[in-house]
Design an enzyme around this catalytic site. Structure first.
Site, PDB file in Angstrom:
ATOM      1  N   TRP A  58      -2.753  -1.923  41.214  1.00  0.00           N
ATOM      2  CA  TRP A  58      -2.920  -3.360  41.445  1.00  0.00           C
ATOM      3  C   TRP A  58      -3.294  -3.600  42.908  1.00  0.00           C
ATOM      4  O   TRP A  58      -4.089  -4.475  43.215  1.00  0.00           O
ATOM      5  CB  TRP A  58      -1.620  -4.126  41.092  1.00  0.00           C
ATOM      6  N   ASP A  76       7.737  -0.557  46.125  1.00  0.00           N
ATOM      7  CA  ASP A  76       8.201   0.033  44.866  1.00  0.00           C
ATOM      8  C   ASP A  76       9.362   0.973  45.142  1.00  0.00           C
ATOM      9  O   ASP A  76       9.538   1.444  46.267  1.00  0.00           O
ATOM     10  CB  ASP A  76       7.073   0.818  44.186  1.00  0.00           C
ATOM     11  N   LYS A 157       5.084  -9.819  34.787  1.00  0.00           N
ATOM     12  CA  LYS A 157       5.112  -9.251  33.434  1.00  0.00           C
ATOM     13  C   LYS A 157       6.469  -9.563  32.813  1.00  0.00           C
ATOM     14  O   LYS A 157       7.495  -9.425  33.470  1.00  0.00           O
ATOM     15  CB  LYS A 157       4.927  -7.744  33.538  1.00  0.00           C
TER      16      LYS A 157
HETATM   17  C1  LIG Z   1       4.253  -0.409  35.408  1.00  0.00           C
HETATM   18  S1  LIG Z   1       4.688   0.240  36.912  1.00  0.00           S
HETATM   19  C2  LIG Z   1       3.749  -0.722  37.997  1.00  0.00           C
HETATM   20  C3  LIG Z   1       2.316  -0.327  37.994  1.00  0.00           C
HETATM   21  C4  LIG Z   1       1.551  -0.974  39.094  1.00  0.00           C
HETATM   22  N1  LIG Z   1       1.411  -2.384  38.894  1.00  0.00           N
HETATM   23  C5  LIG Z   1       0.166  -0.363  39.234  1.00  0.00           C
HETATM   24  O1  LIG Z   1      -0.775  -1.028  39.020  1.00  0.00           O
HETATM   25  O2  LIG Z   1       0.060   0.798  39.568  1.00  0.00           O
HETATM   26  C6  LIG Z   1       6.308  -0.381  37.153  1.00  0.00           C
HETATM   27  C7  LIG Z   1       6.951   0.010  38.422  1.00  0.00           C
HETATM   28  O3  LIG Z   1       8.093  -0.782  38.657  1.00  0.00           O
HETATM   29  C8  LIG Z   1       8.910  -0.026  39.510  1.00  0.00           C
HETATM   30  N2  LIG Z   1      10.246  -0.593  39.585  1.00  0.00           N
HETATM   31  C9  LIG Z   1      11.143  -0.718  38.621  1.00  0.00           C
HETATM   32  N3  LIG Z   1      12.280  -1.267  39.085  1.00  0.00           N
HETATM   33  C10 LIG Z   1      12.087  -1.508  40.379  1.00  0.00           C
HETATM   34  C11 LIG Z   1      12.869  -2.091  41.400  1.00  0.00           C
HETATM   35  N4  LIG Z   1      14.120  -2.508  41.148  1.00  0.00           N
HETATM   36  N5  LIG Z   1      12.346  -2.188  42.612  1.00  0.00           N
HETATM   37  C12 LIG Z   1      11.102  -1.766  42.865  1.00  0.00           C
HETATM   38  N6  LIG Z   1      10.305  -1.221  41.943  1.00  0.00           N
HETATM   39  C13 LIG Z   1      10.792  -1.099  40.719  1.00  0.00           C
HETATM   40  C14 LIG Z   1       8.875   1.359  38.923  1.00  0.00           C
HETATM   41  O4  LIG Z   1       9.169   2.316  39.891  1.00  0.00           O
HETATM   42  C15 LIG Z   1       7.425   1.453  38.469  1.00  0.00           C
HETATM   43  O5  LIG Z   1       6.684   2.203  39.371  1.00  0.00           O
END
Ligand SMILES: C[S@@+](CC[C@H](N)C(=O)[O-])C[C@H]1O[C@@H](n2cnc3c(N)ncnc32)[C@H](O)[C@@H]1O
Length: 840
Positions: A58, A76, A157
């Site tokens: 993104w 992240d 999302k």
């Molecule tokens: C679907 S991926 C995101 C993909 C990203 N939008 C991309 O385009 O590459 C979801 C991400 O949310 C992160 N995530 C989940 N819980 C989180 C938190 N509490 N704080 C930060 N990141 C988190 C995970 O590590 C994961 O990498």
């Protein structure tokens, strides 16, 4: 995002491949591209905050799309490989530390857009996953409310779960526009959905409850638990990751057996506890001691009590029975005692006398018998239905199904109406359906000694009849409803009413009546009574002869077309002279009719000519015509009546109406014309499995449904298919009625104008005072006037602004005459006007 393994080929879809091709770190990139295409928030943003950004696709998209020198911050839990023009760091977005780091990066700036594509580690229970996701969304919203500029956009999302609506409600409190959308690149199987919240209201104070998961996702109290279900279908234990309930810290639970006896909810104990103990507590339990000593407390019971978690249904029942017994002994209230009390209450009711008892017994036996019969009948029906299905799937031949299915020529002949009628049974049948009893039935009645169960049978028959009537009524209503809305269906129905269905060979009924005729002929005179009865039963309401030359009505109509007129061998050899004569006369009459029609449309003189010509033609045409003078005289009656009606009647007879419209018919026509097939073959083809179907007594809905598919597949040739196609093309090439009418009107008006013009020109020519030249010029003027003025297209004014500024030549998208104008021109024009005014 942690390195996510791609499970299964489904994940490696086209978006995945495309992402690889374009150099995006994840297929998720396309979700943002598609969202931005729809809402266009990235182009307008100078500062973007990407929460949960790993691996960073993104951020890549944002860096590509946003204006140069924009600020992009990605955060992240997992590390993000550096991306040019993007600030990234590793942190948990739910923490204070993360908030502080973002503040450090942004300083006094505010974000135009906050993106959130976070997904917690999924894969445990769905409910838990969706809740965690919703909580993460709320955490990201909390950050967004702190860092978003007024009017900014928040994209997040969300999982579609029970928490979805509360979340939407919260978004709506903080943003002016909230829209949920699922971009095409998001898998359909995924429950994720994206919510785009635009126009951040930036309230000065936000109620903390709005961003608190506990108040937003407040759960309703659980409904009353079904303990019984818990005992017999114990839940599969899940690990309690969130810890244990208050005061419930042990997994092995034990309870004194006496409590199981005393409780009013024994099932709850059986579901919750591991053991019913007989060990005396410190201060002693008398009830438990007594229970321990009771003979009802067997070794088996003790074993069952020792480990409740391994028990099955049977053991649970045993324990429950034991409890009831013990309760009785201890003098606790039981259901049985309650029942006994009831019995005592009614104990004074007089005993039944002997006769009534016998009567009751008989009633019971009768009931049992009738239900048995019903069961048998149902089983029989089911069996038959199954067999019919098997036959439809070509798994069995019709002979296998049963006597009724044997058809009129098989063993089931006894069921034919004809034979029923010949044995004068029809009258008896008409009197009532119970009048005829088969031997078997009579015997069973006698054997049962119950009088008969005719009553119950009659009842069930009546019930069945009623149901059948209802079904028929419903089916009729359905057909009417369908007819109202479906033009095709209406046409089909009309065809059916005119007995103009597709020809499927010699139909069973036709054939049967044919045979009937033969049999009747051979019957002795003595049988005249039964014959009469036969006629009454099998009488055809249509007075027209059903068959001619062994062909069905439709087939006969088909072969009466002009195309087959000159083909020899079409009619069977036993065609007698009368038939030929009748045919010749029919042809002649039709010719006459057509000549009459022509005559009516022409002028009176032409009428007479045409009539005389056609007469002379027909006279020349064949000698037979001369012989048929008598017949013509008889037909002359018709001449007095309205010829139009006669024409209609002739059409009803579907002689003039017949047209080859299907490829099957065309194939047959080709085959007959080329001599590939003769009338014998056609008749022969008619004897197929579809011909001998006894449709009598079948309900309409069944016949309609059968009729859709249960018909012979007639072969078609390529040539025939092409011919039909060509024919249809010709039909389609014709203008529709409205266009044709408009054209005719136009032509008519033109002719009228021409007529007027001619008259005026005549007058001009006869004018004596005018020279030839003047006459010619005035006629030319008249002609040009009659033609009408050609309307000129108005001049289009085009502003010389934007792309048209300084343009030489035709501006884009402008057709016809145009004029370029600009502000200077306007000023100049005004100045000119002023000057001329002054000069005056
Ligand atoms: C679907 S991926 C995101 C993909 C990203 N939008 C991309 O385009 O590459 C979801 C991400 O949310 C992160 N995530 C989940 N819980 C989180 C938190 N509490 N704080 C930060 N990141 C988190 C995970 O590590 C994961 O990498």
């Amino acid at each position: 995002m942690g390195i996510q393994k791609k499970h299964g080929k489904g994940r490696l879809d086209k978006w995945y491949k495309l992402a690889k091709e374009k150099g995006y770190r994840a297929r998720a990139a396309f979700k943002l591209i598609q969202l931005n295409k729809k809402y266009g928030f990235l182009e307008k943003s100078k500062v973007v905050l990407d929460l949960c950004a790993a691996p960073g696709s993104w951020c890549q998209v944002a860096a590509e799309t946003m204006p140069p020198n924009s600020i992009i911050i990605g955060v992240d839990l997992s590390p993000i490989k550096p991306i040019s023009k993007v600030i990234t760091f590793q942190s948990d977005i739910t923490t204070e530390k993360c908030r502080a780091t973002i503040r450090g990066h942004l300083k006094t700036w505010k974000a135009d857009t906050v993106l959130h594509d976070g997904a917690p580690n999924v894969g445990t229970a769905w409910v838990q996953d969706s809740f965690n996701q919703a909580a993460l969304v709320l955490a990201s919203l909390k950050l967004a409310t702190e860092f978003l500029i007024e009017g900014g956009t928040f994209v997040t999302k969300v999982f579609r779960s029970k928490d979805y609506n509360p979340l939407l409600w919260v978004f709506n409190q903080l943003f002016t526009k909230v829209e949920a959308t699922k971009p095409p690149s998001s898998r359909n199987v995924s429950a994720e959905i994206f919510v785009v919240c635009r126009g951040f209201k930036a309230p000065k104070r936000i109620d903390p409850r709005l961003l608190d998961p506990r108040s937003v996702f407040e759960d309703l109290a659980d409904p009353t638990p079904n303990n019984e279900a818990k005992v017999y279908n114990p839940e599969i234990k899940k690990r309690r990751r969130e810890g244990y309930e208050e005061g419930d810290y042990i997994q092995f639970k034990e309870i004194p057996a006496s409590e199981f006896i005393q409780t009013t909810d024994p099932i709850d104990i059986l579901g919750q506890y591991n053991k019913l103990s007989f060990i005396q507590p410190k201060n002693g339990d008398v009830a438990l001691a007594a229970l321990d000593k009771l003979p009802e407390t067997t070794a088996e019971i003790r074993n069952c009590c020792a480990d409740l978690k391994v028990l099955g249904r049977k053991e649970f029942k045993l324990l429950l029975k034991w409890r009831l017994k013990v309760r009785e002994i201890f003098g606790f209230a039981t259901k049985k005692s309650a029942k006994e009390a009831l019995v005592e209450e009614v104990a004074e009711v007089e005993p039944m006398d002997e006769e009534m008892k016998i009567q009751e017994d008989l009633e019971k036996i009768k009931e049992r018998e009738s239900s048995k019969k019903k069961r048998e009948r149902r089983r029989e029906n089911e069996k038959r239905a199954k067999e019919i299905v098997r036959m439809q799937m070509n798994m069995t031949a019709p002979m296998d199904i049963g006597k009724e299915q044997d058809g009129p020529r098989g063993e089931g002949e006894i069921f034919r109406l004809k034979s029923v009628d010949k044995t004068a049974a029809m009258a008896r049948l008409a009197k009532g359906r119970m009048a005829i009893l088969t031997d078997n039935e009579a015997r069973t009645d006698r054997d049962s000694g119950l009088g008969s169960d005719q009553e119950s049978d009659a009842e069930s028959d009546e019930e069945e009849d009623r149901l059948e009537r209802e079904l028929d009524g419903m089916y009729d209503a359905y057909r009417e409803r369908k007819a109202e809305s479906d033009a095709k269906y209406r046409a089909k129905k009309a065809r059916k009413e005119h007995n103009d269905d597709e020809w499927a060979g010699v139909s069973a009924s036709e054939h049967e009546s044919d045979e009937e005729g033969l049999e009747e002929e051979s019957d002795d005179d003595d049988d005249s009574e039964t014959e009469e009865a036969g006629q009454s039963l099998l009488k055809d309401l249509d007075n027209r002869p059903e068959e001619e030359n062994g062909l069905s009505k439709r087939a006969r109509n088909f072969f009466e077309q002009d195309v087959f007129k000159d083909i020899s061998g079409l009619m069977s050899e036993d065609d007698n002279e009368d038939d030929e004569e009748a045919k010749a006369v029919a042809v002649k009459i039709s010719k006459k009719k057509s000549s009459k029609k022509e005559a009516a449309t022409e002028s009176a003189k032409q009428k007479a000519d045409a009539a005389s010509k056609s007469k002379s033609k027909s006279k020349k045409g064949s000698k037979q015509d001369e012989d048929d003078d008598d017949f013509e005289m008889v037909r002359a009656e018709e001449e007095d009546s309205d010829w139009e009606e006669a024409e209609k009647a002739a059409k009803k007879g579907s002689k003039a109406d017949i047209d080859i419209v299907t490829a099957e018919a065309m194939t047959l026509a080709h085959q007959l014309a080329s001599g590939e097939k003769s009338s014998y073959d056609v008749v022969d083809d008619g004897y197929n499995k579809h011909s001998f179907k006894d449709k009598h007594g079948m309900p309409d809905w069944f016949l309609d449904d059968e009729g859709k598919h249960d018909r012979p597949q007639k072969p078609i040739t390529k040539a025939a298919a092409d011919a039909i196609k060509e024919k249809l093309r010709a039909y389609n090439a014709r203008p529709i009625k409205k266009v044709a009418e408009a054209r005719a009107r136009k032509k008519f008006k033109q002719a009228q104008r021409l007529e007027k013009l001619k008259k005026k020109a005549d007058i001009l020519i006869q004018e004596e005072g005018l020279s030839e030249k003047d006459k010619a010029s005035s006629i030319a003027k008249l002609v040009s006037q009659a033609k009408g003025k050609k309307r000129r297209m108005p001049i289009k004014v085009v502003k010389a602004q934007g792309a048209n500024r300084g343009l030489s030549g035709r501006p884009k998208g402008v057709k016809g005459r145009y004029k370029m104008v600009d502000p200077r021109m306007k000023k100049e024009m005004r100045a000119m006007k002023r000057i001329t005014k002054k000069k005056r």
